[in-house]
Design a protein around this motif. Sequence first.
Motif, PDB file in Angstrom:
ATOM      1  N   GLN A 115      -8.352  44.616 -38.653  1.00  0.00           N
ATOM      2  CA  GLN A 115      -7.199  43.744 -38.839  1.00  0.00           C
ATOM      3  C   GLN A 115      -6.428  43.575 -37.537  1.00  0.00           C
ATOM      4  O   GLN A 115      -6.019  42.462 -37.183  1.00  0.00           O
ATOM      5  CB  GLN A 115      -6.273  44.317 -39.919  1.00  0.00           C
ATOM      6  N   THR A 118      -8.409  41.374 -35.213  1.00  0.00           N
ATOM      7  CA  THR A 118      -8.394  39.993 -35.699  1.00  0.00           C
ATOM      8  C   THR A 118      -7.072  39.316 -35.366  1.00  0.00           C
ATOM      9  O   THR A 118      -7.045  38.172 -34.895  1.00  0.00           O
ATOM     10  CB  THR A 118      -8.634  39.956 -37.220  1.00  0.00           C
ATOM     11  N   GLU A 119      -5.961  40.022 -35.594  1.00  0.00           N
ATOM     12  CA  GLU A 119      -4.653  39.467 -35.255  1.00  0.00           C
ATOM     13  C   GLU A 119      -4.557  39.181 -33.763  1.00  0.00           C
ATOM     14  O   GLU A 119      -4.006  38.157 -33.344  1.00  0.00           O
ATOM     15  CB  GLU A 119      -3.538  40.447 -35.669  1.00  0.00           C
ATOM     16  N   THR A 121      -7.035  38.515 -31.613  1.00  0.00           N
ATOM     17  CA  THR A 121      -7.871  37.367 -31.225  1.00  0.00           C
ATOM     18  C   THR A 121      -7.294  36.050 -31.736  1.00  0.00           C
ATOM     19  O   THR A 121      -7.459  35.011 -31.094  1.00  0.00           O
ATOM     20  CB  THR A 121      -9.305  37.522 -31.738  1.00  0.00           C
ATOM     21  N   GLU A 122      -6.618  36.082 -32.872  1.00  0.00           N
ATOM     22  CA  GLU A 122      -6.073  34.842 -33.432  1.00  0.00           C
ATOM     23  C   GLU A 122      -4.785  34.421 -32.737  1.00  0.00           C
ATOM     24  O   GLU A 122      -4.542  33.233 -32.542  1.00  0.00           O
ATOM     25  CB  GLU A 122      -5.823  35.022 -34.936  1.00  0.00           C
ATOM     26  N   THR A 154     -18.150  41.280 -40.176  1.00  0.00           N
ATOM     27  CA  THR A 154     -16.796  40.972 -39.727  1.00  0.00           C
ATOM     28  C   THR A 154     -16.765  40.727 -38.224  1.00  0.00           C
ATOM     29  O   THR A 154     -16.092  39.804 -37.739  1.00  0.00           O
ATOM     30  CB  THR A 154     -15.834  42.119 -40.075  1.00  0.00           C
ATOM     31  N   GLN A 157     -18.043  37.314 -37.483  1.00  0.00           N
ATOM     32  CA  GLN A 157     -17.071  36.282 -37.860  1.00  0.00           C
ATOM     33  C   GLN A 157     -15.933  36.188 -36.845  1.00  0.00           C
ATOM     34  O   GLN A 157     -15.517  35.088 -36.457  1.00  0.00           O
ATOM     35  CB  GLN A 157     -16.509  36.600 -39.249  1.00  0.00           C
ATOM     36  N   VAL A 158     -15.452  37.357 -36.410  1.00  0.00           N
ATOM     37  CA  VAL A 158     -14.370  37.375 -35.419  1.00  0.00           C
ATOM     38  C   VAL A 158     -14.824  36.721 -34.125  1.00  0.00           C
ATOM     39  O   VAL A 158     -14.108  35.895 -33.537  1.00  0.00           O
ATOM     40  CB  VAL A 158     -13.903  38.817 -35.165  1.00  0.00           C
ATOM     41  N   LYS A 161     -15.234  32.817 -34.568  1.00  0.00           N
ATOM     42  CA  LYS A 161     -13.950  32.121 -34.568  1.00  0.00           C
ATOM     43  C   LYS A 161     -13.308  32.146 -33.187  1.00  0.00           C
ATOM     44  O   LYS A 161     -12.710  31.159 -32.748  1.00  0.00           O
ATOM     45  CB  LYS A 161     -13.018  32.754 -35.600  1.00  0.00           C
TER      46      LYS A 161
END
Length: 469
Positions: A115, A118-119, A121-122, A154, A157-158, A161
């Motif tokens: 998590q 992911t945060e 990278t986003e 995961t 996917q990361v 994206k």
Amino acid sequence: MFTTPSGFSPHLACAEPGEEEEEAPQEGPGPGACLADGPAITSASLDTLIQNLVPTADYYPEKAYVFTFLLSARLFIPPPELLARVCELCIKQQQLDQSPLDTAKVRKFGPKILQLLTEWTETFPSDFRDEKMVGYLKDIIHRIAPCDEAYWKTLNQVLQKLSQRLALMSQGEESIMKVSLNASSISDKLVAFKTKPQPIQKDMLSICSDPYTLAQQLTHVELEHLSHIGPEEFVQAFAQKDPLDGTQPCFSDQKKKTSNLEAYVRWFNRLCYLVATEICMPAKKKQRAQVIEFFIDVARECFNIGNFNSLMAIISGMNMSPVSRLKKTWGKAKTAKFFILEHQMDPTGNFYNYRTALRGAAHRSQTANSNREKNPIISSSLQYILREMDSFLILLQHVHFLTKFVELARQVGEFMTWKQVECPFEEDRAILHYLHTAPIFSEDGLYLASYESESPENQVEKDRWKALR
């Protein structure tokens, strides 16, 4: 739009009196940097703040803390070094360098580190243009993947994206850069309008005579520029000086990572000079007065739309000395609306009038029935962020996570929210092309055109006109 988005408004709570920071890494949040609903603010060492960022099997930092720290930490530590420190702590605390792994423990920890990554990278995808960042991300996930095959999925996917985001960012930056370079090369060709044949030169009124339409197209340009600005650029634009060496910034490559913000600044300046050029170009006083009235109406429509950045640029262009000195021209124009708009941008009371207008525009946008009905609130608080950044308190060895860092995160968080609003207006390619490519005067060119329109009034102006001619 104006209310702070969830997760972007951190509130730091202070440590209890007498509570001391621990130097050794620990599992879970350390003292002195926790997030809570309390009003007070504390300070902590960089090590402690990093420790509070690291998730464990039973702890995950609040999203507000993650955003605030990742945004401001780059003032003290480059992102690759920060991620390396985070991964090092994760490996040590979760014993990921030992075999066999504690599967149950890793399965509780795995979703939390995923998590966090992911945060990261986003929210700050440009950090991962550095191959080291991607390497650290892959390494930590490879370490936990044997405990659950879903982690491989995961990871893919990361990375997928992230690759898409970086590709879109690169395309946008290349497009903005081409427009900027093209505009610069064309602008350099225009020295003195009155020495060129009239038919060669176009003006704004011949391209667009409707103020509302022009305000819509300016909104397109603003949103296009702002959509490419990453939150980290505000901090990197003001990489602080090394306290031990007043001549060198802490991270010499930080300035190279602000291209989108710099492109926006160039656009803002271009719009100022374009407005001034359009006013100074006409040879006849009546025509100049008509152009002034036109841009007053455009500024008013920008105000009504909520495009405060273009409004500010137009007012700035009309207040440039070569324009403001044209007293006979201004005497012919109807300027009551202009002074009202100037009043809205009055800096008195920390821009009280402007902030009141901004709240009203934001409320109207929030109560709209659909996203396309919302007027995009393009706020000149972007300039407030840049102005405030330069006064942030930076101390060697001890990081003061003060109110200004929280305020920075709040302002940038709002920016991240409203910059993503869909522009509700149709594009007009001819107008957009003119805005980007129309020749503009340099400062000397503006003065020359201004003096040729209305003769110098004093000796200083006469001497300058003589030198320019």
